[in-house]
Design a protein around this motif. Structure first.
Motif, PDB file in Angstrom:
ATOM      1  N   HIS A 280       0.818  -1.204   0.000  1.00 12.48           N
ATOM      2  CA  HIS A 280       0.000   0.000   0.000  1.00 12.48           C
ATOM      3  C   HIS A 280       0.858   1.261   0.000  1.00 12.48           C
ATOM      4  O   HIS A 280       0.526   2.258  -0.673  1.00 12.48           O
ATOM      5  CB  HIS A 280      -0.919  -0.011   1.219  1.00 12.48           C
ATOM      6  N   MET A 281       1.966   1.256   0.738  1.00 10.71           N
ATOM      7  CA  MET A 281       2.832   2.438   0.848  1.00 10.71           C
ATOM      8  C   MET A 281       3.382   2.859  -0.502  1.00 10.71           C
ATOM      9  O   MET A 281       3.664   4.047  -0.733  1.00 10.71           O
ATOM     10  CB  MET A 281       3.983   2.158   1.820  1.00 10.71           C
ATOM     11  N   LEU A 282       3.501   1.915  -1.424  1.00 10.11           N
ATOM     12  CA  LEU A 282       4.003   2.243  -2.752  1.00 10.11           C
ATOM     13  C   LEU A 282       3.056   3.176  -3.500  1.00 10.11           C
ATOM     14  O   LEU A 282       3.468   3.915  -4.397  1.00 10.11           O
ATOM     15  CB  LEU A 282       4.237   0.963  -3.565  1.00 10.11           C
ATOM     16  N   THR A 283       1.764   3.151  -3.127  1.00 14.30           N
ATOM     17  CA  THR A 283       0.803   4.051  -3.776  1.00 14.30           C
ATOM     18  C   THR A 283       1.042   5.494  -3.354  1.00 14.30           C
ATOM     19  O   THR A 283       0.670   6.425  -4.074  1.00 14.30           O
ATOM     20  CB  THR A 283      -0.637   3.656  -3.419  1.00 14.30           C
ATOM     21  N   GLU A 287       6.881   4.786  -5.806  1.00 14.88           N
ATOM     22  CA  GLU A 287       8.129   4.096  -6.110  1.00 14.88           C
ATOM     23  C   GLU A 287       7.837   2.825  -6.896  1.00 14.88           C
ATOM     24  O   GLU A 287       6.899   2.091  -6.598  1.00 14.88           O
ATOM     25  CB  GLU A 287       8.856   3.737  -4.811  1.00 14.88           C
ATOM     26  N   LYS A 288       8.653   2.585  -7.916  1.00 17.11           N
ATOM     27  CA  LYS A 288       8.512   1.377  -8.730  1.00 17.11           C
ATOM     28  C   LYS A 288       9.877   0.697  -8.826  1.00 17.11           C
ATOM     29  O   LYS A 288      10.606   0.860  -9.814  1.00 17.11           O
ATOM     30  CB  LYS A 288       7.969   1.725 -10.117  1.00 17.11           C
ATOM     31  N   PRO A 289      10.231  -0.065  -7.779  1.00 17.87           N
ATOM     32  CA  PRO A 289      11.583  -0.632  -7.725  1.00 17.87           C
ATOM     33  C   PRO A 289      11.821  -1.841  -8.613  1.00 17.87           C
ATOM     34  O   PRO A 289      12.955  -2.251  -8.820  1.00 17.87           O
ATOM     35  CB  PRO A 289      11.721  -1.023  -6.249  1.00 17.87           C
ATOM     36  N   ASN A 302       6.756  -6.853  -7.052  1.00 16.16           N
ATOM     37  CA  ASN A 302       7.484  -7.920  -7.730  1.00 16.16           C
ATOM     38  C   ASN A 302       6.517  -8.850  -8.458  1.00 16.16           C
ATOM     39  O   ASN A 302       6.794  -9.331  -9.561  1.00 16.16           O
ATOM     40  CB  ASN A 302       8.310  -8.705  -6.701  1.00 16.16           C
ATOM     41  N   GLY A 303       5.359  -9.107  -7.840  1.00 15.19           N
ATOM     42  CA  GLY A 303       4.365  -9.965  -8.479  1.00 15.19           C
ATOM     43  C   GLY A 303       3.859  -9.368  -9.791  1.00 15.19           C
ATOM     44  O   GLY A 303       3.559 -10.098 -10.738  1.00 15.19           O
ATOM     45  N   ARG A 307       3.974 -11.111 -13.559  1.00 14.92           N
ATOM     46  CA  ARG A 307       2.811 -11.263 -14.453  1.00 14.92           C
ATOM     47  C   ARG A 307       3.069 -10.598 -15.803  1.00 14.92           C
ATOM     48  O   ARG A 307       2.682 -11.115 -16.850  1.00 14.92           O
ATOM     49  CB  ARG A 307       1.567 -10.666 -13.788  1.00 14.92           C
ATOM     50  N   HIS A 308       3.734  -9.421 -15.749  1.00 16.44           N
ATOM     51  CA  HIS A 308       4.050  -8.706 -16.981  1.00 16.44           C
ATOM     52  C   HIS A 308       4.979  -9.520 -17.879  1.00 16.44           C
ATOM     53  O   HIS A 308       4.836  -9.510 -19.110  1.00 16.44           O
ATOM     54  CB  HIS A 308       4.678  -7.354 -16.644  1.00 16.44           C
ATOM     55  N   MET A 309       5.947 -10.230 -17.286  1.00 14.04           N
ATOM     56  CA  MET A 309       6.915 -11.001 -18.067  1.00 14.04           C
ATOM     57  C   MET A 309       6.241 -12.058 -18.928  1.00 14.04           C
ATOM     58  O   MET A 309       6.773 -12.463 -19.976  1.00 14.04           O
ATOM     59  CB  MET A 309       7.919 -11.675 -17.116  1.00 14.04           C
TER      60      MET A 309
END
Length: 327
Positions: A280-283, A287-289, A302-303, A307-309
């Motif tokens: 949630h804190m990423l919202t 940050e997009k690590p 990371n998930g 999924r994107h891969m």
């Protein structure tokens, strides 16, 4: 003189073993006949030789007449003292002729050799599992009996092995005697230190024999194999949902208690799990690590990048059990 010449004219009629004196042969024959003429008046245990009985009696009297002149530790048996002294000298006179590993005692070497031969002579009479060491079998039997004879005097938690209790006591003392030489981090358990060292070396010695994925620890492979077997041994006693790992069940149980212990310090929204709060804190920080190494696109989770891969590999991981279509 026969002792000096090496002659052994007195031979056992059963196993053909030779002895220099007829008295030694008579004692040996008791191994075949099962005769044990000397018995302990305290516990009724019986012995072939009087000397063995005398040594045994020291267990009941508590007498320990043999003292180590290095660390002052005392023993009731001179043989035990001699073996103990090898700890101080570092001497390991018994060497494996296969891998050259050295051992302080001949018995340890004998047990070690079973690793090379693959022999496992000790069998559990409950589950048929076999062991190359009788000590390992005895410890295994505690799984079936549920016996935990070793109790912590502080919190009364019980353990099936004395070693587990000894390690547990470090929780109460706060002692961490095992130190990483790379980063100075300390551990109460040498096993945890060894697992930690692999972070620095990057070694992943344990491999899944199905998909070849590697892990630093054997337990990692064990947990991973449940993905292939679909084994889920941990069950929720409220809704019967099953999980592969105990920690996942523990996190799930919070959904039933509706207890939300982790508040966001930005918007004050509360979450039942720390991992959910972190996502949630990423919202808030945007940050997009996690970056896709194919197209460079970045993701907060990371998930999400995993999924994107799948868009690059065109892999379809979820199959329908009814029509076998994959998505």
């Amino acid at each position: 003189m026969m002792n000096h010449t090496g002659k052994k004219p007195h031979r056992c009629a059963v196993c053909d073993k030779g002895y220099s004196r007829v008295g030694y042969l008579k004692l040996h024959m008791m191994n075949h006949t099962g005769e044990k003429p000397h018995h302990c008046v305290v516990c009724e245990k019986r012995f072939i030789q009087l000397g063995h009985l005398k040594r045994h009696m020291l267990i009941h009297t508590g007498e320990k007449p043999h003292r180590c002149n290095v660390c002052e530790k005392r023993f009731n048996n001179v043989g035990h003292l001699k073996r103990h002294m090898l700890i101080h000298t570092g001497e390991k006179p018994h060497r494996c002729n296969v891998c050259k590993k050295g051992f302080r005692q001949a018995g340890y070497l004998k047990t070690h050799m079973l690793i090379h031969t693959g022999e496992k002579p000790h069998r559990c009479n409950v589950c048929e599992k076999r062991f190359n060491n009788v000590g390992h079998l005895k410890r295994h039997m505690l799984i079936h009996t549920g016996d935990k004879p070793h109790r912590c005097d502080v919190c009364e938690k019980r353990f099936c092995r004395a070693g587990y209790l000894k390690t547990h006591m470090l929780v109460h003392t706060g002692e961490k005697p095992h130190r990483c030489e790379v980063c100075e981090k300390r551990f109460s358990n040498v096993g945890n230190l060894n697992a930690h060292i692999l972070i620095h070396t990057g070694d992943k010695l344990h491999r899944c024999n199905i998909c070849n994925k590697s892990f630093r620890q054997r337990v990692g492979v064990k947990m991973h194999m449940r993905i292939h077997t679909n084994e889920k041994p941990h069950q929720c006693n409220v809704c019967n949902k099953r999980f592969r790992q105990g920690v996942h069940l523990k996190s799930h149980m919070i959904t039933h208690t509706v207890e939300k212990l982790y508040p966001c310090n930005v918007c004050e929204q509360k979450f039942s799990r720390m991992a959910v709060l972190k996502r949630h804190m990423l919202t808030h920080i945007k940050e997009k690590p996690h970056q896709c190494n194919a197209c460079g696109k970045r993701f907060g989770l990371n998930g999400s990048v995993k999924r994107h891969m799948l868009t690059h590999t065109n892999e379809k991981t979820h199959g329908c059990d009814t029509c076998e279509k994959s998505v």
